[in-house]
Design a protein around this motif. Structure first.
Motif, PDB file in Angstrom:
ATOM      1  N   LYS A   1       2.433   1.679  -3.465  1.00  0.00           N
ATOM      2  CA  LYS A   1       1.434   2.098  -4.441  1.00  0.00           C
ATOM      3  C   LYS A   1       1.010   3.560  -4.239  1.00  0.00           C
ATOM      4  O   LYS A   1       0.682   4.249  -5.191  1.00  0.00           O
ATOM      5  N   ASP A   2       1.033   4.037  -2.980  1.00  0.00           N
ATOM      6  CA  ASP A   2       0.728   5.444  -2.713  1.00  0.00           C
ATOM      7  C   ASP A   2       1.800   6.360  -3.287  1.00  0.00           C
ATOM      8  O   ASP A   2       1.500   7.428  -3.809  1.00  0.00           O
ATOM      9  N   HIS A   3       3.072   5.947  -3.169  1.00  0.00           N
ATOM     10  CA  HIS A   3       4.190   6.793  -3.591  1.00  0.00           C
ATOM     11  C   HIS A   3       4.558   6.625  -5.066  1.00  0.00           C
ATOM     12  O   HIS A   3       4.943   7.602  -5.715  1.00  0.00           O
TER      13      HIS A   3
ATOM     14  N   ARG B   1       0.835  -1.220   0.000  1.00  0.00           N
ATOM     15  CA  ARG B   1       0.000   0.000   0.000  1.00  0.00           C
ATOM     16  C   ARG B   1       0.862   1.259   0.000  1.00  0.00           C
ATOM     17  O   ARG B   1       0.563   2.221  -0.711  1.00  0.00           O
ATOM     18  N   THR B   2       1.929   1.261   0.791  1.00  0.00           N
ATOM     19  CA  THR B   2       2.817   2.424   0.842  1.00  0.00           C
ATOM     20  C   THR B   2       3.487   2.657  -0.508  1.00  0.00           C
ATOM     21  O   THR B   2       3.543   3.790  -1.004  1.00  0.00           O
TER      22      THR B   2
ATOM     23  N   SER C   1      -5.309  -4.351  -3.157  1.00  0.00           N
ATOM     24  CA  SER C   1      -4.389  -3.286  -2.722  1.00  0.00           C
ATOM     25  C   SER C   1      -3.387  -2.903  -3.807  1.00  0.00           C
ATOM     26  O   SER C   1      -2.570  -2.005  -3.599  1.00  0.00           O
TER      27      SER C   1
ATOM     28  N   PRO D   1       2.653   4.734  -7.912  1.00  0.00           N
ATOM     29  CA  PRO D   1       1.537   3.896  -8.354  1.00  0.00           C
ATOM     30  C   PRO D   1       1.817   3.070  -9.610  1.00  0.00           C
ATOM     31  O   PRO D   1       1.198   2.036  -9.816  1.00  0.00           O
TER      32      PRO D   1
END
Length: 121
Positions: free
Chosen positions: A71-73, A68-69, A97, A75
């Motif tokens: 993919k947030d930073h 998740r981290t 996710s 993608p």
């Protein structure tokens, strides 16, 4: 241009196995191989690899949290989860996710190469 790969697994043996399999593809370059979640996140954000192979159970962090981290930073990075945890609910959560593929350990060379082809080709 070669696609860059970050390998994340707490087992040095598994990291080497994955690296040996990936090295069969001339279009890939392994940029780092790490064994902890914190290091994985730091290196992923720094290197922005095209692909991450990611164990789900690490000593310091859960793989889904790392996923998740990342993919947030970044993608656009593709993630192949490789884990001994093969429960359908975990696989579903990983794909929800952002994991592109999920391989259950022990895995075969063909399984990893097949997942790579689906993700990168």
């Amino acid at each position: 241009m070669k696609k860059t790969v970050l390998i994340v697994d707490d087992s040095a043996y598994i990291r080497k196995t994955i690296a040996d399999i990936l090295s069969q593809r001339e279009d890939l370059e392994i940029v780092d191989s790490v064994g902890s979640g914190e290091t994985a996140i730091d290196r992923a954000i720094e290197l922005k690899p095209d692909l991450i192979t990611l164990d789900n159970i690490l000593p310091d962090m859960h793989g889904l949290d790392i996923l998740r981290t990342v993919k947030d930073h970044i993608p656009g990075t593709k993630v192949i989860m490789i884990s001994a945890v093969g429960q359908e609910s975990v696989i579903h959560e990983a794909t929800e996710s952002g994991a592109s593929q999920y391989i259950v350990k022990p895995f075969t060379e063909d399984a990893l190469l097949g997942a790579l082809s689906q993700v990168l080709d």
